[in-house]
Write a protein that holds these residues in place. Structure first.
Motif, PDB file in Angstrom:
ATOM      1  N   HIS A  49      40.912  48.872  38.048  1.00  0.00           N
ATOM      2  CA  HIS A  49      41.020  47.865  36.990  1.00  0.00           C
ATOM      3  C   HIS A  49      42.314  48.042  36.202  1.00  0.00           C
ATOM      4  O   HIS A  49      43.057  47.086  35.973  1.00  0.00           O
ATOM      5  N   ALA A  50      42.600  49.280  35.812  1.00  0.00           N
ATOM      6  CA  ALA A  50      43.816  49.563  35.048  1.00  0.00           C
ATOM      7  C   ALA A  50      45.062  49.269  35.872  1.00  0.00           C
ATOM      8  O   ALA A  50      46.063  48.762  35.349  1.00  0.00           O
ATOM      9  N   ALA A  51      45.011  49.560  37.176  1.00  0.00           N
ATOM     10  CA  ALA A  51      46.163  49.306  38.044  1.00  0.00           C
ATOM     11  C   ALA A  51      46.428  47.807  38.177  1.00  0.00           C
ATOM     12  O   ALA A  51      47.586  47.358  38.117  1.00  0.00           O
ATOM     13  N   LEU A  52      45.373  47.019  38.355  1.00  0.00           N
ATOM     14  CA  LEU A  52      45.537  45.562  38.442  1.00  0.00           C
ATOM     15  C   LEU A  52      46.084  44.998  37.140  1.00  0.00           C
ATOM     16  O   LEU A  52      46.941  44.101  37.150  1.00  0.00           O
ATOM     17  N   MET A  53      45.603  45.533  36.021  1.00  0.00           N
ATOM     18  CA  MET A  53      46.111  45.075  34.737  1.00  0.00           C
ATOM     19  C   MET A  53      47.576  45.485  34.545  1.00  0.00           C
ATOM     20  O   MET A  53      48.359  44.759  33.940  1.00  0.00           O
ATOM     21  N   PHE A  54      47.949  46.648  35.078  1.00  0.00           N
ATOM     22  CA  PHE A  54      49.350  47.066  34.995  1.00  0.00           C
ATOM     23  C   PHE A  54      50.235  46.147  35.834  1.00  0.00           C
ATOM     24  O   PHE A  54      51.352  45.796  35.424  1.00  0.00           O
ATOM     25  N   ILE A  55      49.736  45.747  37.005  1.00  0.00           N
ATOM     26  CA  ILE A  55      50.474  44.781  37.826  1.00  0.00           C
ATOM     27  C   ILE A  55      50.652  43.479  37.063  1.00  0.00           C
ATOM     28  O   ILE A  55      51.732  42.865  37.077  1.00  0.00           O
ATOM     29  N   THR A  56      49.597  43.050  36.383  1.00  0.00           N
ATOM     30  CA  THR A  56      49.680  41.849  35.544  1.00  0.00           C
ATOM     31  C   THR A  56      50.758  41.997  34.490  1.00  0.00           C
ATOM     32  O   THR A  56      51.553  41.078  34.254  1.00  0.00           O
ATOM     33  N   LEU A  63      36.568  49.590  30.436  1.00  0.00           N
ATOM     34  CA  LEU A  63      37.889  49.121  30.066  1.00  0.00           C
ATOM     35  C   LEU A  63      37.771  47.674  29.610  1.00  0.00           C
ATOM     36  O   LEU A  63      36.725  47.063  29.746  1.00  0.00           O
ATOM     37  N   PRO A  64      38.805  47.085  29.053  1.00  0.00           N
ATOM     38  CA  PRO A  64      38.755  45.706  28.600  1.00  0.00           C
ATOM     39  C   PRO A  64      38.215  44.787  29.670  1.00  0.00           C
ATOM     40  O   PRO A  64      38.454  44.957  30.841  1.00  0.00           O
ATOM     41  N   GLN A  65      37.469  43.797  29.257  1.00  0.00           N
ATOM     42  CA  GLN A  65      36.865  42.739  30.037  1.00  0.00           C
ATOM     43  C   GLN A  65      35.397  43.026  30.369  1.00  0.00           C
ATOM     44  O   GLN A  65      34.682  42.108  30.762  1.00  0.00           O
ATOM     45  N   GLU A  66      34.918  44.277  30.316  1.00  0.00           N
ATOM     46  CA  GLU A  66      33.535  44.528  30.630  1.00  0.00           C
ATOM     47  C   GLU A  66      32.751  44.526  29.333  1.00  0.00           C
ATOM     48  O   GLU A  66      33.104  45.187  28.384  1.00  0.00           O
ATOM     49  N   GLU A  67      31.669  43.795  29.273  1.00  0.00           N
ATOM     50  CA  GLU A  67      30.967  43.623  28.015  1.00  0.00           C
ATOM     51  C   GLU A  67      29.921  44.698  27.789  1.00  0.00           C
ATOM     52  O   GLU A  67      29.903  45.361  26.764  1.00  0.00           O
ATOM     53  N   ASN A  68      29.016  44.823  28.716  1.00  0.00           N
ATOM     54  CA  ASN A  68      27.953  45.811  28.563  1.00  0.00           C
ATOM     55  C   ASN A  68      27.692  46.476  29.895  1.00  0.00           C
ATOM     56  O   ASN A  68      27.857  45.872  30.942  1.00  0.00           O
ATOM     57  N   ASP A  69      27.235  47.718  29.826  1.00  0.00           N
ATOM     58  CA  ASP A  69      26.876  48.409  31.079  1.00  0.00           C
ATOM     59  C   ASP A  69      25.410  48.133  31.407  1.00  0.00           C
ATOM     60  O   ASP A  69      24.587  48.054  30.529  1.00  0.00           O
ATOM     61  N   TYR A 101      44.955  38.852  36.503  1.00  0.00           N
ATOM     62  CA  TYR A 101      44.216  39.198  35.293  1.00  0.00           C
ATOM     63  C   TYR A 101      42.746  38.805  35.423  1.00  0.00           C
ATOM     64  O   TYR A 101      41.848  39.582  35.098  1.00  0.00           O
ATOM     65  N   GLY A 102      42.491  37.583  35.906  1.00  0.00           N
ATOM     66  CA  GLY A 102      41.114  37.120  36.035  1.00  0.00           C
ATOM     67  C   GLY A 102      40.316  37.917  37.043  1.00  0.00           C
ATOM     68  O   GLY A 102      39.154  38.257  36.802  1.00  0.00           O
ATOM     69  N   ILE A 103      40.937  38.243  38.189  1.00  0.00           N
ATOM     70  CA  ILE A 103      40.241  39.046  39.198  1.00  0.00           C
ATOM     71  C   ILE A 103      39.932  40.435  38.646  1.00  0.00           C
ATOM     72  O   ILE A 103      38.836  40.976  38.855  1.00  0.00           O
ATOM     73  N   ALA A 104      40.881  41.031  37.947  1.00  0.00           N
ATOM     74  CA  ALA A 104      40.646  42.344  37.353  1.00  0.00           C
ATOM     75  C   ALA A 104      39.537  42.291  36.314  1.00  0.00           C
ATOM     76  O   ALA A 104      38.792  43.257  36.137  1.00  0.00           O
ATOM     77  N   ALA A 105      39.430  41.160  35.619  1.00  0.00           N
ATOM     78  CA  ALA A 105      38.417  41.030  34.574  1.00  0.00           C
ATOM     79  C   ALA A 105      37.002  41.071  35.121  1.00  0.00           C
ATOM     80  O   ALA A 105      36.090  41.593  34.478  1.00  0.00           O
ATOM     81  N   VAL A 106      36.796  40.533  36.330  1.00  0.00           N
ATOM     82  CA  VAL A 106      35.436  40.470  36.887  1.00  0.00           C
ATOM     83  C   VAL A 106      35.145  41.625  37.844  1.00  0.00           C
ATOM     84  O   VAL A 106      34.084  41.652  38.472  1.00  0.00           O
TER      85      VAL A 106
END
Length: 248
Positions: A84-91, A242-248, A60-65
Motif C-alpha cells: 500500500h505504501a509503495a503504491l502511494m509512493f508511486i502516486t 494506513l490511510p484509506q482503510e477505515e476499520n479492521d 491512488y484508487g487501487i491502493a485505497a481499496v
C-alpha cells in the motif's frame, strides 16, 4: 460468499475503469495533442494529464481499496501495508513529475502559474496527499509509533483519503474541460469549436465520465461495511491501517 463475489465484480470494474482512464488520456495526448517530449513545448505539457490521471486517480484508487480484497483477510498485514505504501509512493512520484511538467512548460513559454481554479484544486490535492503519505508512513507503518497516536490519526486519515480522491477527480475533470476550451476554438489549424463536439471533445468528455465512474466505484468499495478487513491474527491487532482503510 455472495458478498465476496460482488466485491470481486466491483474490484474488476474498478480496475477496468482505471485502465480505460489511462488508455483514454494516453490516446488523447498522443494522437490529438502531438505526443510527448521534455523540451518546454506543448508535448511536454502532455505528460501532465497522463501522469496526474494515472497517479492521483488510478494508482491512488487501487491502493485505497487494497485492504478490502478478501484474499488479504486473515493474513499478516505488514506485507500489504508495505505494498500500500509503495503504491502511494508511486502516486506521489507521478504527481510530482506531472506538476514539474506543467510548471516547466509554463515557465518556458512565459505563461503564468496557478492562475485557474483547476490549478488551485490540483495543487491542493497534491499537497494534501504528500502530507498524508508522510504522516501515514510515520504514524501507521513505523513500529515505533505509539498505538494511541495511530488511533488518534486514523479518523483523520480516513476523511483525508476520501477528500483527496474527490479533489483529484474535480481537478482532473476541470482540467479536461479547460484544455478542451483552449485547444478547440475553430482556428485555422482545422479544429472545430468545442460546442460542435468534435471527436477530440467526445474523447475528452468520455475521459471525464470514466474518471468520475472510477471514483464512485472506489468510494462504493470503501463505504461497504461488509468488505472491511476482518483480522484473525493476534499480531495484526498491534497495527492500525494506513490511510484509506477505515476499520479492521
Amino acid at each position: 460468499m455472495r458478498s465476496v463475489v460482488v466485491f470481486y465484480l466491483c474490484f474488476l470494474l474498478c480496475v477496468g475503469l482505471g485502465l480505460a482512464c489511462i488508455i483514454c488520456v494516453c490516446v488523447w495526448n498522443s494522437h490529438w495533442r502531438g505526443g510527448f517530449a521534455w523540451d518546454g513545448t506543448a508535448q511536454q505539457f502532455n505528460w501532465h494529464p497522463v501522469l496526474m490521471v494515472t497517479g492521483l486517480v488510478v494508482v491512488y484508487g487501487i491502493a485505497a481499496v487494497l485492504y478490502r480484497i478478501p484474499l488479504t483477510w486473515g493474513q499478516n498485514k505488514l506485507p500489504w501495508k508495505l505494498l500500500h505504501a509503495a503504491l502511494m509512493f508511486i502516486t506521489l512520484v507521478l504527481s510530482i513529475v506531472g506538476l514539474c511538467a506543467v510548471f516547466d512548460f509554463h515557465n518556458a513559454n512565459n505563461i503564468s502559474n496557478l492562475y485557474s481554479l483547476h490549478s488551485w484544486i490540483g495543487i491542493a490535492a497534491t499537497a494534501l496527499f504528500a502530507l498524508q503519505w508522510v504522516v501515514g508512513v510515520a504514524g501507521f507503518l513505523l513500529p515505533c509509533s505509539p498505538v494511541s497516536l495511530r488511533k488518534l490519526l486514523k479518523p483523520v486519515h480516513v476523511w483525508m483519503g476520501g477528500s483527496i480522491l474527490s479533489l483529484s477527480i474535480v481537478a482532473c475533470i476541470s482540467g479536461i474541460n479547460e484544455k478542451l476550451f483552449f485547444v478547440l476554438k475553430g482556428t485555422i489549424n482545422g479544429t472545430q469549436p468545442y460546442s460542435k463536439l468534435p471527436l477530440e471533445a467526445l474523447l475528452g468528455n468520455s475521459l471525464g465520465v470514466l474518471i468520475v465512474a472510477f471514483g464512485l466505484v472506489v468510494l462504493r468499495i470503501l463505504s461497504n461495511q461488509n468488505w472491511q478487513r476482518q483480522d484473525s491474527r493476534p499480531e495484526d491487532s498491534a497495527y492500525t491501517p494506513l490511510p484509506q482503510e477505515e476499520n479492521d
